[in-house]
Scaffold this motif. Structure first.
Motif, PDB file in Angstrom:
ATOM      1  N   ILE A 198       0.826  -1.200   0.000  1.00 35.26           N
ATOM      2  CA  ILE A 198       0.000   0.000   0.000  1.00 35.26           C
ATOM      3  C   ILE A 198       0.865   1.257   0.000  1.00 35.26           C
ATOM      4  O   ILE A 198       0.526   2.260  -0.651  1.00 35.26           O
ATOM      5  N   ASP A 199       2.004   1.229   0.683  1.00 36.21           N
ATOM      6  CA  ASP A 199       2.876   2.408   0.715  1.00 36.21           C
ATOM      7  C   ASP A 199       3.458   2.699  -0.665  1.00 36.21           C
ATOM      8  O   ASP A 199       3.558   3.869  -1.075  1.00 36.21           O
ATOM      9  N   ASP A 200       3.852   1.652  -1.393  1.00 30.53           N
ATOM     10  CA  ASP A 200       4.382   1.862  -2.738  1.00 30.53           C
ATOM     11  C   ASP A 200       3.322   2.459  -3.657  1.00 30.53           C
ATOM     12  O   ASP A 200       3.598   3.370  -4.449  1.00 30.53           O
ATOM     13  N   LEU A 201       2.101   1.943  -3.559  1.00 33.91           N
ATOM     14  CA  LEU A 201       1.031   2.465  -4.406  1.00 33.91           C
ATOM     15  C   LEU A 201       0.700   3.909  -4.050  1.00 33.91           C
ATOM     16  O   LEU A 201       0.439   4.734  -4.932  1.00 33.91           O
ATOM     17  N   CYS A 202       0.729   4.219  -2.775  1.00 31.69           N
ATOM     18  CA  CYS A 202       0.430   5.592  -2.362  1.00 31.69           C
ATOM     19  C   CYS A 202       1.498   6.560  -2.856  1.00 31.69           C
ATOM     20  O   CYS A 202       1.194   7.704  -3.215  1.00 31.69           O
ATOM     21  N   ALA A 203       2.758   6.115  -2.876  1.00 31.83           N
ATOM     22  CA  ALA A 203       3.823   6.976  -3.399  1.00 31.83           C
ATOM     23  C   ALA A 203       3.585   7.288  -4.871  1.00 31.83           C
ATOM     24  O   ALA A 203       3.743   8.437  -5.316  1.00 31.83           O
ATOM     25  N   LYS A 204       3.215   6.277  -5.641  1.00 33.47           N
ATOM     26  CA  LYS A 204       2.933   6.490  -7.059  1.00 33.47           C
ATOM     27  C   LYS A 204       1.694   7.367  -7.245  1.00 33.47           C
ATOM     28  O   LYS A 204       1.647   8.223  -8.132  1.00 33.47           O
ATOM     29  N   ALA A 205       0.680   7.141  -6.418  1.00 37.31           N
ATOM     30  CA  ALA A 205      -0.521   7.966  -6.494  1.00 37.31           C
ATOM     31  C   ALA A 205      -0.207   9.420  -6.169  1.00 37.31           C
ATOM     32  O   ALA A 205      -0.741  10.348  -6.796  1.00 37.31           O
ATOM     33  N   GLY A 206       0.680   9.630  -5.195  1.00 37.67           N
ATOM     34  CA  GLY A 206       1.055  10.987  -4.844  1.00 37.67           C
ATOM     35  C   GLY A 206       1.710  11.723  -6.004  1.00 37.67           C
ATOM     36  O   GLY A 206       1.503  12.924  -6.186  1.00 37.67           O
ATOM     37  N   GLU A 207       2.496  11.009  -6.805  1.00 34.49           N
ATOM     38  CA  GLU A 207       3.114  11.623  -7.980  1.00 34.49           C
ATOM     39  C   GLU A 207       2.049  12.053  -8.980  1.00 34.49           C
ATOM     40  O   GLU A 207       2.146  13.126  -9.586  1.00 34.49           O
ATOM     41  N   LEU A 208       1.021  11.228  -9.167  1.00 36.91           N
ATOM     42  CA  LEU A 208      -0.076  11.626 -10.062  1.00 36.91           C
ATOM     43  C   LEU A 208      -0.830  12.817  -9.492  1.00 36.91           C
ATOM     44  O   LEU A 208      -1.278  13.693 -10.239  1.00 36.91           O
TER      45      LEU A 208
END
Length: 246
Positions: A156-166
């Motif tokens: 979930i942390d990895d996905l949130c990091a990518k989502a934050g970039e978007l």
């Protein structure tokens, strides 16, 4: 080796492609994206909305994949009433397969492509979807993402990091969850929040619910927040999305 009928029209998302997205976050790239986004604002002359349509195509998703095939034309019809829309299909299935089409401008073209794809067992690859979207947003502009899925089997942390970039690129993700998986819901809600998008649940096999959500996302991609506001006056999926967006 059997011929893959989708190979000629789709681009595999390799690990190398993912790495180039993750490391390509320089200020120059962000500035280039902002300039393109301003040139493509809803209402600009000749501007076309661009929507990434991402689907979980693992084995459990076959009924929903078939339903999405039947409903995808509604997104184009909704957009035509506002402006115009190009859609990029991204899907994952199997052990490591994640593919993306080019930009598609007609419902017939998208239907033909989706009709050639069958669902296969495997784990989720949402991170690769988000990375590919970021790369495409910087390269050519993306107004919104729709993701339809029912599970999450990643960090979930990895996905949130990518989502934050978007989110930094002002690309909202509209996450439409089928079913009631609580782990998926927690992650999907956070992806929506971090990108300035929205999370909505639809019941398994509920075509009417999914149709309303897809129409609302297409309206946003084609005409921005004003188009979503107009559609939301009638309630339904547009009102659900608008109520969550920043």
């Amino acid at each position: 080796m059997p011929h893959d009928p989708t190979k000629s029209s789709q681009r595999p998302l390799t690990d190398a492609a993912d790495r180039s997205v993750r490391t390509g976050n320089s200020s120059d790239e962000i500035a280039a994206f902002v300039a393109k986004a301003r040139a493509m604002t809803p209402g600009a002359t000749g501007a076309r909305g661009r929507l990434v349509f991402a689907l979980d195509a693992t084995m459990s998703r076959q009924p929903t994949w078939d339903m999405a095939c039947a409903l995808q034309a509604d997104m184009f019809r909704e957009a035509e009433a506002i402006g115009s829309l190009d859609i990029r299909l991204v899907y994952y299935r199997g052990l490591s397969e994640c593919r993306a089409s080019g930009w598609i401008s007609t419902s017939d073209e998208l239907a033909r492509l989706m009709g050639r794809i069958d669902c296969r067992g495997g784990h989720t690859q949402i991170g690769r979807v988000l990375s590919d979207t970021r790369r495409e947003a910087i390269a050519s502009g993306v107004r919104a993402v729709v993701f339809v899925g029912d599970a999450m089997e990643e960090s979930i942390d990895d996905l949130c990091a990518k989502a934050g970039e978007l989110g930094m690129l002002k690309v909202p993700v509209f996450v439409f969850q089928e079913g009631y998986d609580p782990v998926a819901e927690q992650t999907f809600r956070e992806i929506a929040r971090l990108t300035g998008g929205a999370w909505c649940r639809f019941d398994p096999g509920a075509a009417a619910q999914l149709r309303e959500l897809l129409r609302a996302a297409a309206a946003y991609a084609a005409g921005g927040r004003d188009a979503l506001l107009r559609l939301a006056r009638g309630g339904g999926g547009a009102a659900l999305l608008l109520g969550q967006m920043k």
